[in-house]
Enzyme design. Structure first.
Site, mmCIF file in Angstrom:
data_model
loop_
_atom_site.group_PDB
_atom_site.id
_atom_site.type_symbol
_atom_site.label_atom_id
_atom_site.label_comp_id
_atom_site.label_asym_id
_atom_site.label_seq_id
_atom_site.Cartn_x
_atom_site.Cartn_y
_atom_site.Cartn_z
ATOM 1 N N ASP A 149 -3.729 33.860 89.263
ATOM 2 C CA ASP A 149 -2.117 33.493 88.797
ATOM 3 C C ASP A 149 -1.195 34.317 89.412
ATOM 4 O O ASP A 149 0.135 33.340 89.165
ATOM 5 C CB ASP A 149 -1.930 33.701 87.023
ATOM 6 C CG ASP A 149 -2.728 34.820 86.818
ATOM 7 O OD1 ASP A 149 -3.028 35.910 87.188
ATOM 8 O OD2 ASP A 149 -3.270 35.257 85.611
ATOM 9 N N HIS A 187 -6.996 41.579 79.604
ATOM 10 C CA HIS A 187 -5.801 41.528 78.223
ATOM 11 C C HIS A 187 -7.014 42.793 76.786
ATOM 12 O O HIS A 187 -5.876 43.481 75.909
ATOM 13 C CB HIS A 187 -4.919 41.116 78.150
ATOM 14 C CG HIS A 187 -3.985 40.498 78.636
ATOM 15 N ND1 HIS A 187 -3.355 41.060 79.391
ATOM 16 C CD2 HIS A 187 -3.738 38.797 79.910
ATOM 17 C CE1 HIS A 187 -2.569 40.581 80.035
ATOM 18 N NE2 HIS A 187 -2.813 39.201 80.364
ATOM 19 N N ASP A 228 -4.595 40.249 89.012
ATOM 20 C CA ASP A 228 -4.799 39.357 88.215
ATOM 21 C C ASP A 228 -2.680 39.428 88.038
ATOM 22 O O ASP A 228 -2.193 40.910 87.347
ATOM 23 C CB ASP A 228 -4.630 39.387 86.535
ATOM 24 C CG ASP A 228 -4.312 38.155 85.921
ATOM 25 O OD1 ASP A 228 -5.261 37.645 85.587
ATOM 26 O OD2 ASP A 228 -3.367 38.078 85.134
ATOM 27 N N HIS A 264 -0.534 39.262 85.675
ATOM 28 C CA HIS A 264 -0.384 40.605 84.639
ATOM 29 C C HIS A 264 -0.927 41.618 84.228
ATOM 30 O O HIS A 264 -2.054 41.788 84.688
ATOM 31 C CB HIS A 264 -0.872 39.731 83.292
ATOM 32 C CG HIS A 264 -0.440 38.037 83.354
ATOM 33 N ND1 HIS A 264 -0.983 36.892 83.611
ATOM 34 C CD2 HIS A 264 0.796 37.277 82.443
ATOM 35 C CE1 HIS A 264 -0.080 36.041 83.206
ATOM 36 N NE2 HIS A 264 1.266 36.241 83.151
HETATM 37 N N1 Q9C Z 1 6.127 34.145 75.168
HETATM 38 C C1 Q9C Z 1 -4.864 35.581 81.628
HETATM 39 O O1 Q9C Z 1 -3.925 35.749 82.576
HETATM 40 N N2 Q9C Z 1 1.347 34.574 77.923
HETATM 41 N N3 Q9C Z 1 -3.555 35.636 80.270
HETATM 42 C C2 Q9C Z 1 2.137 35.039 76.733
HETATM 43 C C3 Q9C Z 1 3.813 34.522 75.129
HETATM 44 C C4 Q9C Z 1 0.331 35.338 77.445
HETATM 45 C C5 Q9C Z 1 -2.143 35.460 80.316
HETATM 46 C C6 Q9C Z 1 3.565 34.341 76.542
HETATM 47 C C7 Q9C Z 1 -0.186 35.011 79.238
HETATM 48 C C8 Q9C Z 1 -1.667 35.852 79.356
HETATM 49 C C9 Q9C Z 1 -5.488 36.300 81.645
HETATM 50 ZN ZN ZN Z 2 -3.149 36.793 84.512
#
Ligand code: Q9C
Ligand code: ZN
Length: 659
Positions: free
Chosen positions: A284, A151, A191, A193
């Site tokens: 994940d 990210h 991943d 995301h």
């Molecule tokens: N409502 C990785 O898996 N979530 N990052 C934020 C805000 C962040 C995941 C939620 C998720 C980040 C590397």
């Molecule tokens: Zn992730």
């Protein structure tokens, strides 16, 4: 004699082991939230991986390398100076008072005194593995690093990521080590995301094919917006070199991912012909992940990886990204490292089918990119697309998936499911895998994993290697497709044979697993005139549920546990329980056969009413197919229950004697 070896050679085909590099460094555990308050991206993630790789003996067969801090000039290949200055200094004393305030300016970021060093080690470790693989000193490698990276953008940390580790290593090889001959790199970001940072860094670069499969939900899933849409294909010379596969819903699993592999990634990889593959290996999307809401199994990951090992001369570098269920994470990484060590040919897909929405997304992606990758222009045969799992809508309060105890809003919820949900209203309801809508008591699997039962088998499972497929996943000779295996892959605690006064017979005209021919059933009522040889495996009730699911489900629309502690108590008096949730499966009737060492013996077969239908001819009664009958004969012979001639006669009698 020597029959055991025969069985083993059918399932595994040992080949030369490959040199696999591993990097882990405890200093990466020091990155934490300021007051060590709980956070899913915590030190235990890499610790459990490291422990699991050692306790399984796998790490001892790898080349363990020292972690290294990345150099600023290499980081500067993808990040701006202001960003490097921030990460370099954020852990120093002089930032003590402003650190939290700075973190709060970013999206999902925390810092402490250990963050800086961890970030440099994470990036440097991926570089280190990548360079060794590029040089040919290693065949492949896995950098077990944190903080994650995908990210992180040019000028900002984001989503638990500080430096973009994979992008730095990619740029390093292409720009700083041209003599190593790595000219084209495929980045596979699995991943859950979207890898927004990596996408942007190589947006216009045709040397890097960036592929990301992620939950998107039309822009509402983290990181959100249009960046992860399939219309984002790159720009200028990089056009066609950015491929996004955005899931429209959670709950995607092995079948969905493998469909994307078979119909998007692999055909493109063939065409692109990379010199190296770097995997942004987040886990994940794994079963039970609290953020992901998907259900890829360790076996699924190993097949996804295995399919990639055919490219770039097997030069694969894996870098850890997300993954927040510690058990799933460790088991998935273990499965991947094992796959890297031993490149075994494995077959197709799992027993489940992709969602309809998955085929929809695949078709959109193919269409979008067909002018860049002509192979994607071909139509996927109607026959292939017709294998799908019907969709049930689940509304969730938070599409991010981090706390979704949403209501089930059923549009096409069939009656069976409704009937089950009603009495379970007080239980936690959430999205999960094997189910479209899954209702579970909060800790059903850990409860059930404490209870042992004997699973008594009379069909092909009397053959231990066949039964192993249900536990470990995999496929043995004669089977049309592989099994997904159980969540808990541990071996039965004890194994024994016993005979029972029940009738064995063969019915139905074909099965998905074995193709044409009847399969074995046990008459649920006992009859002292009869004798069936049964192989008993002492497994947990949790594993029994996974076996029950695999025996009965061709789709994943179901709720678990199928057979819980209450069922176990009831069955002792009732003698059999028809598991309504899998009532379309042929083996949904669990039958109680008594006890052995005070542990209940259970088997699964058809119901009494099926027996009537077999007798009346409504359902066909049929002899077994050859491969299937052979499996039974082998099982009986190897289990030293009967000689080969006796075993053949026994199967012959069961398939010819009228019911
Ligand atoms: N409502 C990785 O898996 N979530 N990052 C934020 C805000 C962040 C995941 C939620 C998720 C980040 C590397
Ligand atoms: Zn992730």
């Amino acid at each position: 004699m020597g029959s055991n070896c025969e069985t083993e050679s059918m399932v595994s085909n040992p080949q030369e082991r490959r040199r696999v590099g591993l990097i882990y460094d405890e200093r990466m555990c020091k990155h934490s939230t300021p007051d060590d308050e709980y956070h899913p991206e915590n030190l235990n993630r890499i610790k459990v991986i490291w422990d699991k790789l050692h306790s399984s003996g796998i790490a001892q067969r790898c080349v363990v390398l020292d972690a290294k801090e990345a150099e600023d000039k290499h980081i500067a290949l993808v990040h701006r100076k202001n960003h490097i200055d921030l990460i370099k200094n954020i852990s120093s004393k002089k930032f003590d008072s402003k650190r939290n305030k700075i973190a709060s300016k970013f999206n999902s970021i925390y810092f402490n005194g250990g963050s800086s060093e961890a970030a440099y080690l994470a990036a440097g470790s991926v570089i280190e593995v990548a360079e060794k693989v590029a040089k040919g000193e290693l065949d492949s490698g896995f950098a077990i690093v944190r903080p994650p990276g995908h990210h992180a953008e040019e000028s900002e940390p984001m989503g638990f990521c500080l430096y973009n580790n994979v992008a730095i290593a990619t740029s390093f090889l292409l720009n700083e080590r041209p003599e190593l001959g790595i000219k084209k790199i495929l980045i596979v970001d699995w991943d859950v995301h979207h890898g927004n940072g990596t996408q942007k860094m190589f947006w216009k670069d045709p040397r890097v094919l960036f592929f990301s499969v992620h939950r998107h939900e039309f822009g509402s899933f983290y990181p959100g917006g249009d960046d992860g849409s399939y219309t984002m294909i790159g720009e200028g010379p990089g056009m066609g070199y950015n491929i996004n596969v955005p899931w429209e819903n959670g709950r995607c699993g092995d079948a969905d991912y493998l469909a994307v592999w078979d119909h998007v990634l692999i055909p493109v990889a063939k065409e692109f012909d990379p010199d190296m593959i770097i995997i942004s290996a987040g886990f994940d999307a794994a079963i039970g992940d609290p953020l992901g809401g998907c259900c890829v199994s360790p076996y699924g990951y190993s097949i996804m990886l295995n399919k990639l090992m055919g490219f770039a001369g097997g030069k694969i570098v894996m870098a850890l990204e997300g993954g927040y269920n510690l058990d799933s994470l460790a088991n998935s990484v273990l499965a991947c490292v094992q796959a890297l060590q031993q490149h075994k040919p494995v077959a197709g897909s799992s027993e489940a089918y992709p969602f309809e929405s998955t085929w929809h997304v695949i078709q959109s992606v193919r269409k979008q990119l067909s002018s860049y990758w002509p192979t994607l222009g071909d139509k996927i045969p109607e026959k292939v697309i017709s294998w799908k799992t019907p969709q049930i809508e689940i509304s969730s309060s938070d599409s991010d998936g981090e706390h979704e105890n949403g209501l089930i809003v059923a549009e096409e919820l069939d009656k069976a499911v409704e009937d089950i949900i009603e009495p379970l209203k007080n239980l936690q309801v959430h999205e999960d895998c094997q189910g479209q809508a899954t209702v579970v008591s909060p800790s059903w699997s850990s409860e059930l994993s404490k209870i042992d039962i004997w699973y008594a088998t009379f069909g092909s499972n009397i053959n231990k290697s066949r039964f192993d497929c249900y536990i470990e996943g995999g496929q043995m000779e004669g089977m049309q497709k592989p099994c997904v295996g159980s969540v808990d892959k541990s071996q039965p605690k004890e194994i024994m044979w016993k005979t029972f006064p029940h009738r064995l017979f063969f019915a139905r005209d074909r099965s998905d697993t074995w193709g044409p021919g009847g399969v074995a059933f046990l008459h649920p009522e006992s009859n002292i005139q009869e004798k069936t040889y049964m192989h008993l495996y002492k497994i947990t009730l949790e594993q029994f549920n996974d076996v029950l699911l695999q025996e009965n489900a061709s789709s994943r629309d179901m709720i678990r546990p199928l057979f819980d502690l209450t069922s176990l108590q009831t069955i002792e008096t009732e003698k059999c329980i028809s598991v309504e949730l899998v009532q379309r499966g042929w083996y949904h009737n669990v039958v109680y056969l008594g006890k052995e060492n005070n542990i209940p013996i259970l088997t699964m077969t058809c119901t009494l009413s099926d027996i009537d239908d077999f007798k009346s001819g409504k359902f066909p009664v049929n002899s077994p197919a050859k491969a299937y009958a052979n499996t039974l004969v082998e099982g009986l012979v190897q289990g030293k229950q009967l000689s080969k001639a006796e075993a053949i006669a026994y199967i012959e009698e069961a398939s010819t004697k009228p019911l």
